[in-house]
Motif scaffolding. Structure first.
Motif, PDB file in Angstrom:
ATOM      1  N   GLY A 327       0.881  -1.415  -0.076  1.00  0.00           N
ATOM      2  CA  GLY A 327      -0.090   0.003   0.004  1.00  0.00           C
ATOM      3  C   GLY A 327       0.925   1.244   0.075  1.00  0.00           C
ATOM      4  O   GLY A 327       0.516   2.221  -0.855  1.00  0.00           O
ATOM      5  N   ILE A 328       1.900   1.328   0.843  1.00  0.00           N
ATOM      6  CA  ILE A 328       2.831   2.418   0.708  1.00  0.00           C
ATOM      7  C   ILE A 328       3.465   2.713  -0.693  1.00  0.00           C
ATOM      8  O   ILE A 328       3.506   3.710  -1.000  1.00  0.00           O
ATOM      9  CB  ILE A 328       3.815   2.070   1.949  1.00  0.00           C
ATOM     10  CG1 ILE A 328       3.247   2.276   3.336  1.00  0.00           C
ATOM     11  CG2 ILE A 328       4.940   3.292   1.841  1.00  0.00           C
ATOM     12  CD1 ILE A 328       4.052   1.852   4.428  1.00  0.00           C
ATOM     13  N   GLY A 352      -5.525  10.402   1.740  1.00  0.00           N
ATOM     14  CA  GLY A 352      -4.572   9.617   2.647  1.00  0.00           C
ATOM     15  C   GLY A 352      -4.930   9.389   4.357  1.00  0.00           C
ATOM     16  O   GLY A 352      -4.770   8.551   4.753  1.00  0.00           O
ATOM     17  N   ALA A 353      -5.179  10.702   4.669  1.00  0.00           N
ATOM     18  CA  ALA A 353      -5.535  10.834   6.224  1.00  0.00           C
ATOM     19  C   ALA A 353      -6.937  10.059   6.530  1.00  0.00           C
ATOM     20  O   ALA A 353      -7.080   9.232   7.352  1.00  0.00           O
ATOM     21  CB  ALA A 353      -5.713  12.238   6.602  1.00  0.00           C
ATOM     22  N   GLY A 383      -1.326   1.518   4.970  1.00  0.00           N
ATOM     23  CA  GLY A 383      -0.205   1.653   4.106  1.00  0.00           C
ATOM     24  C   GLY A 383      -0.503   2.825   3.214  1.00  0.00           C
ATOM     25  O   GLY A 383       0.416   3.720   2.824  1.00  0.00           O
ATOM     26  N   MET A 384      -1.547   2.813   2.419  1.00  0.00           N
ATOM     27  CA  MET A 384      -2.137   3.606   1.518  1.00  0.00           C
ATOM     28  C   MET A 384      -2.026   5.098   2.233  1.00  0.00           C
ATOM     29  O   MET A 384      -1.514   6.134   1.614  1.00  0.00           O
ATOM     30  CB  MET A 384      -3.270   3.377   0.734  1.00  0.00           C
ATOM     31  CG  MET A 384      -3.234   2.067  -0.063  1.00  0.00           C
ATOM     32  SD  MET A 384      -4.764   1.487  -0.930  1.00  0.00           S
ATOM     33  CE  MET A 384      -4.837   2.872  -2.027  1.00  0.00           C
ATOM     34  N   GLY A 385      -2.712   5.104   3.115  1.00  0.00           N
ATOM     35  CA  GLY A 385      -2.322   6.200   4.012  1.00  0.00           C
ATOM     36  C   GLY A 385      -1.320   7.039   4.477  1.00  0.00           C
ATOM     37  O   GLY A 385      -0.926   8.130   4.109  1.00  0.00           O
ATOM     38  N   VAL A 386      -0.457   6.321   4.801  1.00  0.00           N
ATOM     39  CA  VAL A 386       0.903   6.521   5.168  1.00  0.00           C
ATOM     40  C   VAL A 386       1.557   7.130   3.827  1.00  0.00           C
ATOM     41  O   VAL A 386       2.294   8.239   3.741  1.00  0.00           O
ATOM     42  CB  VAL A 386       1.784   5.524   5.846  1.00  0.00           C
ATOM     43  CG1 VAL A 386       3.314   5.793   6.026  1.00  0.00           C
ATOM     44  CG2 VAL A 386       1.233   5.093   7.062  1.00  0.00           C
ATOM     45  N   ALA A 486      -7.865   7.267  16.678  1.00  0.00           N
ATOM     46  CA  ALA A 486      -8.309   8.571  17.071  1.00  0.00           C
ATOM     47  C   ALA A 486      -7.260   9.599  16.850  1.00  0.00           C
ATOM     48  O   ALA A 486      -7.437  10.585  16.758  1.00  0.00           O
ATOM     49  CB  ALA A 486      -8.393   8.386  18.566  1.00  0.00           C
ATOM     50  N   ALA A 487      -5.954   9.152  17.029  1.00  0.00           N
ATOM     51  CA  ALA A 487      -4.882   9.940  16.498  1.00  0.00           C
ATOM     52  C   ALA A 487      -4.983  10.391  15.086  1.00  0.00           C
ATOM     53  O   ALA A 487      -4.626  11.642  14.610  1.00  0.00           O
ATOM     54  CB  ALA A 487      -3.628   9.512  16.948  1.00  0.00           C
ATOM     55  N   ALA A 488      -5.456   9.534  14.423  1.00  0.00           N
ATOM     56  CA  ALA A 488      -5.199   9.655  12.841  1.00  0.00           C
ATOM     57  C   ALA A 488      -6.311  10.539  12.336  1.00  0.00           C
ATOM     58  O   ALA A 488      -6.482  11.242  11.364  1.00  0.00           O
ATOM     59  CB  ALA A 488      -5.476   8.254  12.202  1.00  0.00           C
ATOM     60  N   VAL A 489      -7.549  10.697  13.438  1.00  0.00           N
ATOM     61  CA  VAL A 489      -8.599  11.661  13.055  1.00  0.00           C
ATOM     62  C   VAL A 489      -8.135  12.944  13.004  1.00  0.00           C
ATOM     63  O   VAL A 489      -8.263  13.844  12.158  1.00  0.00           O
ATOM     64  CB  VAL A 489      -9.532  11.476  14.131  1.00  0.00           C
ATOM     65  CG1 VAL A 489     -10.716  12.504  13.977  1.00  0.00           C
ATOM     66  CG2 VAL A 489     -10.429  10.269  14.105  1.00  0.00           C
TER      67      VAL A 489
END
Length: 526
Positions: A327-328, A352-353, A383-386, A486-489
């Motif tokens: 994904g990355i 991504g987020a 992976g895609m988000g990162v 929650a942190a990713a939000v």
């Protein structure tokens, strides 16, 4: 060789220039790969390493934390030095620190020696991670930089996620041994130095009367170190509500406050507050904190989950994270090319987020029997988000500052990403340990069995106790990823609030033209 950029063409670099840039970046990418790999390669091998050097549980944590600590604390220092001195020389110095630390780690005989060597290695890792982005910004305009940021994200994320796989293979190979987790990086580091010497040539801008903010550097490094040491030990060596917590938190915050005061008055501040106060930089810092927490958490805790909850070997645990690496690689490469083609970056950061949040939320509902297809889908989203956010937050900041400030601006964002990863590993690890202990105690009491060989050592337990340990680690890992979601939000919020911008096609911002005075109107006083 020359790495000249064709600034007159709005479409970016010519094919010949791209080949030259990629050749010049080969040593940089290799330096970044080997330095980042060293931070995660020990995660799978750490139990055997600590057993071999007769270390304690606290020292187990500090083998990882020492590297993250010095990496985080020295990142802004490397960034500011890059604005003042030769970037090429600084990259080579960072690799020298890295190799000394790797060699010292490989020959360590005690846990204390290993922790000190890992701290030295972290100084080099911080320099490599910060300086590669800075050199990239000094060579390529932001519009074209999206393509290369995709390559950079792939290198960083592959080494971060692939570290546990390599570490597992090393410790599972009888004729290698754990010391080769450190020795294997030395030939690659030497090759990186040779490539840097042959291919990277950047003009050195000599500046007169340069003043290095030594006091600000000392205050920032010390303040951050105190707070990270507190995060590492709280709820383990002492309670949250204790005099140790009060002293360390108060002391760390006081040092940070003093650093802010010094930075606001220094002629050459380590972290220019005028840049940090900009909306884009502040939001990129918030997003980088969140991405760092999710990325480092995924690389550390998924490997542990596969080994302790699913009964896999270290090598198998590394192989099972391939969906995340895929994904990355895919997302960072495709997004980088589209960003260079369109000049627009915000849609990719927002997407991504969202993917990162969705992936962490998916991993937040797993247990010890979750189907692998579901795990793979969730890891692919993470992976895609990162891949779509990791370097693009830095790129947005680089697009808003002048070339002379790109080192400080880039390293500031990287600093907070490393800080997020360090805090994430420490805090999420404490949450996981507490949840595992509670679940094992409850499960053992309900089943009427007694743990042997350590309550979390599933390999030495009876079948009934092994089932309890697997259930405990499965549930605990889910709790950890719910916190990561929650942190990713926060990354989603930061990405949405970013101003839509079009990446510029020039290396530097144009100088502000003087505004001519208005011509006097006839019949009025001049």
């Amino acid at each position: 060789m020359s790495t000249a950029v064709n600034e007159s063409s709005p479409t970016g670099l010519s094919p010949a220039s791209r080949r030259q840039v990629l050749k010049a970046l080969s040593g940089l990418f290799l330096a970044l790969f080997v330095s980042t790999l060293s931070s995660t390669v020990v995660s799978s091998a750490l139990p055997k390493i600590i057993g071999a050097v007769h270390g304690s549980q606290t020292q187990y944590t500090w083998v990882v934390t020492a590297t993250l600590l010095t990496t985080t604390a020295t990142t802004p220092i490397w960034g500011k030095l890059a604005d003042l001195f030769s970037k090429k020389t600084l990259v080579q110095a960072a690799m020298a620190f890295f190799m000394l630390g790797a060699l010292a780690s490989g020959i360590s005989q005690t846990a204390g020696q290993l922790i000190a060597a890992r701290a030295l290695q972290g100084v080099g890792v911080g320099g490599a991670q910060a300086l590669v982005q800075i050199v990239l910004a000094a060579m390529i305009p932001p519009r074209e930089r999206g393509r290369y940021s995709g390559y950079l994200s792939s290198v960083t994320a592959t080494s971060t996620i692939g570290g546990p796989l390599l570490g597992g293979v090393v410790v599972d190979t009888s004729w290698l041994g754990w010391r080769w987790c450190f020795f294997l990086g030395l030939p690659l580091a030497v090759l990186a130095l040779l490539l840097l010497q042959r291919t990277l040539n950047l003009p050195v801008l000599r500046r007169e009367n340069v003043k290095i903010d030594y006091l600000g550097a000392a205050l920032i490094a010390t303040g951050v170190s105190v707070l990270l040491i507190w995060v590492s030990f709280v709820d383990n060596s002492f309670a949250w509500a204790s005099w140790q917590t009060a002293v360390m938190v108060a002391g760390g915050l006081a040092l940070i406050a003093a650093a802010v005061w010094v930075e606001s008055r220094a002629p050459e501040p380590l972290v220019p507050l005028a840049i940090v106060r900009q909306r884009t930089t502040a939001l990129a810092i918030l997003g980088s904190l969140s991405v760092g927490t999710a990325m480092f958490g995924a690389s550390v805790f998924l490997s542990q989950y596969f080994q302790l909850s699913r009964g896999r070997t270290p090598t198998e645990a590394g192989l099972l994270t391939i969906p995340m690496m895929a994904g990355i690689l895919i997302a960072s490469t495709i997004a980088g090319r589209l960003i260079s083609r369109t000049g627009h970056i915000k849609p990719f950061v927002v997407t991504g987020a969202v993917l990162l949040t969705a992936g962490c939320a998916g991993l937040g509902v797993i247990d010890h029997r979750t189907p692998m297809i579901f795990l793979s889908a969730a890891m692919l989203c993470v992976g895609m988000g990162v891949g779509m956010t990791l370097q693009n937050f830095v790129l947005m900041v680089q697009n808003t500052v002048q070339l002379k400030d790109v080192g400080a601006a880039s390293s500031t964002v990287s600093f907070f990403r490393s800080l997020g990863g360090t805090i994430g590993v420490s805090v999420l690890g404490a949450v996981l340990a507490r949840h595992v202990q509670d679940q094992i105690a409850k499960g053992a009491a309900a089943a009427g069995v007694t743990p042997t060989g350590g309550s979390t050592d599933a390999t030495t337990q009876s079948p009934a106790m092994r089932e309890i340990v697997q259930v405990a680690y499965g549930d605990a890992t889910a709790q950890v990823f719910l916190l990561a979601a929650a942190a990713a939000v926060l990354a989603v919020v930061a990405a949405v609030l970013l101003k839509p911008v079009r990446l510029r096609s020039s290396l530097d911002l144009p100088e502000k033209a003087a505004v001519p005075a208005p011509r006097p109107v006839a019949g009025t006083a001049d």
